[in-house]
Write a protein that holds these residues in place. Structure first.
Motif, PDB file in Angstrom:
ATOM      1  N   PRO A  17       0.800  -1.226   0.000  1.00 52.08           N
ATOM      2  CA  PRO A  17       0.000   0.000   0.000  1.00 52.08           C
ATOM      3  C   PRO A  17       0.833   1.276   0.000  1.00 52.08           C
ATOM      4  O   PRO A  17       0.292   2.368  -0.075  1.00 52.08           O
ATOM      5  CB  PRO A  17      -0.796  -0.119   1.310  1.00 52.08           C
ATOM      6  CG  PRO A  17       0.102  -0.903   2.212  1.00 52.08           C
ATOM      7  CD  PRO A  17       0.807  -1.892   1.317  1.00 52.08           C
ATOM      8  N   GLN A  18       2.155   1.120   0.096  1.00 51.55           N
ATOM      9  CA  GLN A  18       3.030   2.284   0.227  1.00 51.55           C
ATOM     10  C   GLN A  18       3.517   2.750  -1.143  1.00 51.55           C
ATOM     11  O   GLN A  18       4.028   1.967  -1.939  1.00 51.55           O
ATOM     12  CB  GLN A  18       4.232   1.954   1.112  1.00 51.55           C
ATOM     13  CG  GLN A  18       5.122   3.147   1.430  1.00 51.55           C
ATOM     14  CD  GLN A  18       6.248   2.780   2.387  1.00 51.55           C
ATOM     15  OE1 GLN A  18       6.485   1.605   2.648  1.00 51.55           O
ATOM     16  NE2 GLN A  18       6.926   3.777   2.903  1.00 51.55           N
ATOM     17  N   ALA A  19       3.349   4.047  -1.394  1.00 51.68           N
ATOM     18  CA  ALA A  19       3.842   4.668  -2.627  1.00 51.68           C
ATOM     19  C   ALA A  19       5.043   5.532  -2.283  1.00 51.68           C
ATOM     20  O   ALA A  19       4.984   6.361  -1.372  1.00 51.68           O
ATOM     21  CB  ALA A  19       2.752   5.496  -3.282  1.00 51.68           C
ATOM     22  N   LEU A  20       6.122   5.331  -3.008  1.00 46.21           N
ATOM     23  CA  LEU A  20       7.361   6.057  -2.732  1.00 46.21           C
ATOM     24  C   LEU A  20       7.666   7.013  -3.871  1.00 46.21           C
ATOM     25  O   LEU A  20       7.571   6.652  -5.045  1.00 46.21           O
ATOM     26  CB  LEU A  20       8.520   5.076  -2.565  1.00 46.21           C
ATOM     27  CG  LEU A  20       8.378   4.028  -1.454  1.00 46.21           C
ATOM     28  CD1 LEU A  20       9.556   3.073  -1.497  1.00 46.21           C
ATOM     29  CD2 LEU A  20       8.280   4.694  -0.099  1.00 46.21           C
ATOM     30  N   ALA A  21       8.060   8.222  -3.510  1.00 46.98           N
ATOM     31  CA  ALA A  21       8.509   9.203  -4.490  1.00 46.98           C
ATOM     32  C   ALA A  21      10.019   9.135  -4.610  1.00 46.98           C
ATOM     33  O   ALA A  21      10.705   8.521  -3.784  1.00 46.98           O
ATOM     34  CB  ALA A  21       8.071  10.607  -4.077  1.00 46.98           C
ATOM     35  N   ALA A  22      10.535   9.786  -5.636  1.00 46.80           N
ATOM     36  CA  ALA A  22      11.983   9.775  -5.855  1.00 46.80           C
ATOM     37  C   ALA A  22      12.726  10.309  -4.637  1.00 46.80           C
ATOM     38  O   ALA A  22      13.789   9.813  -4.271  1.00 46.80           O
ATOM     39  CB  ALA A  22      12.320  10.586  -7.098  1.00 46.80           C
ATOM     40  N   ALA A  23      12.158  11.321  -3.983  1.00 43.65           N
ATOM     41  CA  ALA A  23      12.828  11.931  -2.832  1.00 43.65           C
ATOM     42  C   ALA A  23      12.901  10.990  -1.637  1.00 43.65           C
ATOM     43  O   ALA A  23      13.694  11.212  -0.710  1.00 43.65           O
ATOM     44  CB  ALA A  23      12.112  13.220  -2.437  1.00 43.65           C
ATOM     45  N   ASP A  24      12.075   9.942  -1.634  1.00 43.46           N
ATOM     46  CA  ASP A  24      12.088   8.995  -0.517  1.00 43.46           C
ATOM     47  C   ASP A  24      13.217   7.970  -0.620  1.00 43.46           C
ATOM     48  O   ASP A  24      13.594   7.370   0.393  1.00 43.46           O
ATOM     49  CB  ASP A  24      10.760   8.221  -0.462  1.00 43.46           C
ATOM     50  CG  ASP A  24       9.566   9.131  -0.259  1.00 43.46           C
ATOM     51  OD1 ASP A  24       9.712  10.129   0.476  1.00 43.46           O
ATOM     52  OD2 ASP A  24       8.503   8.843  -0.839  1.00 43.46           O
ATOM     53  N   ILE A  25      13.725   7.759  -1.828  1.00 44.17           N
ATOM     54  CA  ILE A  25      14.597   6.610  -2.076  1.00 44.17           C
ATOM     55  C   ILE A  25      15.920   6.706  -1.324  1.00 44.17           C
ATOM     56  O   ILE A  25      16.325   5.769  -0.625  1.00 44.17           O
ATOM     57  CB  ILE A  25      14.849   6.435  -3.583  1.00 44.17           C
ATOM     58  CG1 ILE A  25      13.522   6.270  -4.325  1.00 44.17           C
ATOM     59  CG2 ILE A  25      15.774   5.258  -3.831  1.00 44.17           C
ATOM     60  CD1 ILE A  25      12.700   5.080  -3.883  1.00 44.17           C
ATOM     61  N   VAL A  26      16.625   7.837  -1.448  1.00 45.62           N
ATOM     62  CA  VAL A  26      17.944   7.955  -0.816  1.00 45.62           C
ATOM     63  C   VAL A  26      17.850   7.855   0.708  1.00 45.62           C
ATOM     64  O   VAL A  26      18.642   7.125   1.331  1.00 45.62           O
ATOM     65  CB  VAL A  26      18.649   9.252  -1.251  1.00 45.62           C
ATOM     66  CG1 VAL A  26      19.906   9.494  -0.413  1.00 45.62           C
ATOM     67  CG2 VAL A  26      19.022   9.181  -2.725  1.00 45.62           C
ATOM     68  N   PRO A  27      16.901   8.541   1.372  1.00 48.25           N
ATOM     69  CA  PRO A  27      16.793   8.351   2.827  1.00 48.25           C
ATOM     70  C   PRO A  27      16.536   6.900   3.225  1.00 48.25           C
ATOM     71  O   PRO A  27      17.058   6.428   4.240  1.00 48.25           O
ATOM     72  CB  PRO A  27      15.607   9.251   3.205  1.00 48.25           C
ATOM     73  CG  PRO A  27      15.591  10.313   2.164  1.00 48.25           C
ATOM     74  CD  PRO A  27      16.005   9.617   0.901  1.00 48.25           C
ATOM     75  N   LEU A  28      15.736   6.191   2.436  1.00 45.73           N
ATOM     76  CA  LEU A  28      15.484   4.787   2.753  1.00 45.73           C
ATOM     77  C   LEU A  28      16.727   3.934   2.530  1.00 45.73           C
ATOM     78  O   LEU A  28      17.029   3.027   3.323  1.00 45.73           O
ATOM     79  CB  LEU A  28      14.323   4.268   1.902  1.00 45.73           C
ATOM     80  CG  LEU A  28      12.935   4.784   2.295  1.00 45.73           C
ATOM     81  CD1 LEU A  28      11.889   4.346   1.281  1.00 45.73           C
ATOM     82  CD2 LEU A  28      12.561   4.309   3.692  1.00 45.73           C
ATOM     83  N   LEU A  29      17.472   4.197   1.463  1.00 44.09           N
ATOM     84  CA  LEU A  29      18.716   3.465   1.231  1.00 44.09           C
ATOM     85  C   LEU A  29      19.690   3.678   2.382  1.00 44.09           C
ATOM     86  O   LEU A  29      20.357   2.737   2.831  1.00 44.09           O
ATOM     87  CB  LEU A  29      19.355   3.918  -0.083  1.00 44.09           C
ATOM     88  CG  LEU A  29      18.657   3.495  -1.378  1.00 44.09           C
ATOM     89  CD1 LEU A  29      19.279   4.211  -2.569  1.00 44.09           C
ATOM     90  CD2 LEU A  29      18.740   1.990  -1.572  1.00 44.09           C
TER      91      LEU A  29
END
Length: 256
Positions: A17-29
């Protein structure tokens, strides 16, 4: 109440159910400790970008990639792609990338191998030796004399008295590189002649009786050459990753 995403939110990845934007990717990595792995792959891409393959080399590279990954049928190929979320274009890229990296490493560090081998040779030389170890100094001394003076077989005494796993092999260890044994033991072995028996020596918590059986000097054959090239490359790559992460950390600190 459901919170609506901001108007400029443009999801690039859906996970459940989670949608990720481009800005979310680096913090998650960064959070999951995956940023160094991403940095490493990007550095490899940048380093190999200028390496050119002929169409024949590119086709062979993909075939080799399929063989290494044990992909022999169209069904296995499709399963491989599906499990990893890859396309056929990605598959071709990965195969060619593997070949480009081999060529890049060979061209960049191949000329340094001879001198690097000389630096590393003392650690690459291998030895085959017999060892008895015990925590009792008196027993170690007795075993030494029973081998040296009474001619009792080293292997028999090792099986009966040695307190390490080498007891299962009659005290025989190796061949192993000289960097493997305890440093104190390596110093003894490097000074030894084949067949030379040493009196009990304290090595850590043990008293050891050791005899060199064979000394096998390292040779710069194809296998050793490739290993040394890989070592030089991995050292360089780790330095590049650390520099990249440090530089990005400094940028983030300055912008906070």
């Amino acid at each position: 109440m459901t919170t609506s995403p901001p108007p400029d939110f443009s999801p690039v990845l859906h996970v459940g159910p989670q949608a990720l934007a481009a800005a979310d990717i680096v913090p998650l990595l960064r959070r999951y400790g995956l940023l160094p792995a991403l940095a490493k792959e990007l550095i490899i891409d940048q380093a190999t970008a200028a390496v050119a393959l002929t169409p024949e080399q590119a086709a062979q590279a993909v075939d080799q990639f399929l063989q290494i990954n044990q992909i022999a049928s169209p069904e296995q190929r499709q399963s491989f792609l599906t499990q990893r979320g890859l396309s056929e274009a990605d598959l071709a890229f990965l195969g060619e990338r593997t070949q480009k990296l081999k060529q890049y490493k060979r061209d960049t560090w191949g000329p340094q191998v001879e001198s690097y081998f000389l630096q590393r040779k003392s650690h690459l030389d291998r030895v085959l030796y017999s060892l008895v170890r015990t925590r009792e100094a008196g027993l170690a001394q007795e075993l030494f004399f029973r081998i040296q003076d009474d001619g009792q077989p080293f292997a028999d005494l090792a099986r009966q008295y040695s307190e390490g796993q080498e007891a299962q092999t009659g005290g025989l260890i190796g061949p192993v590189e000289l960097s493997v044994p305890h440093p104190a033991l390596s110093r003894i072995l490097v000074m030894s002649q084949p067949g030379q028996l040493w009196p009990p020596t304290r090595v850590g918590e043990w008293f050891v009786v050791v005899r060199l059986e064979k000394f096998l000097p390292a040779r710069l054959d194809d296998t050793t050459r490739q290993r040394l090239i890989d070592e030089l490359f991995n050292t360089w790559l780790q330095e590049q990753v650390q520099t990249t992460l440090k530089d990005n950390s400094l940028v983030e600190t300055e912008t906070e």
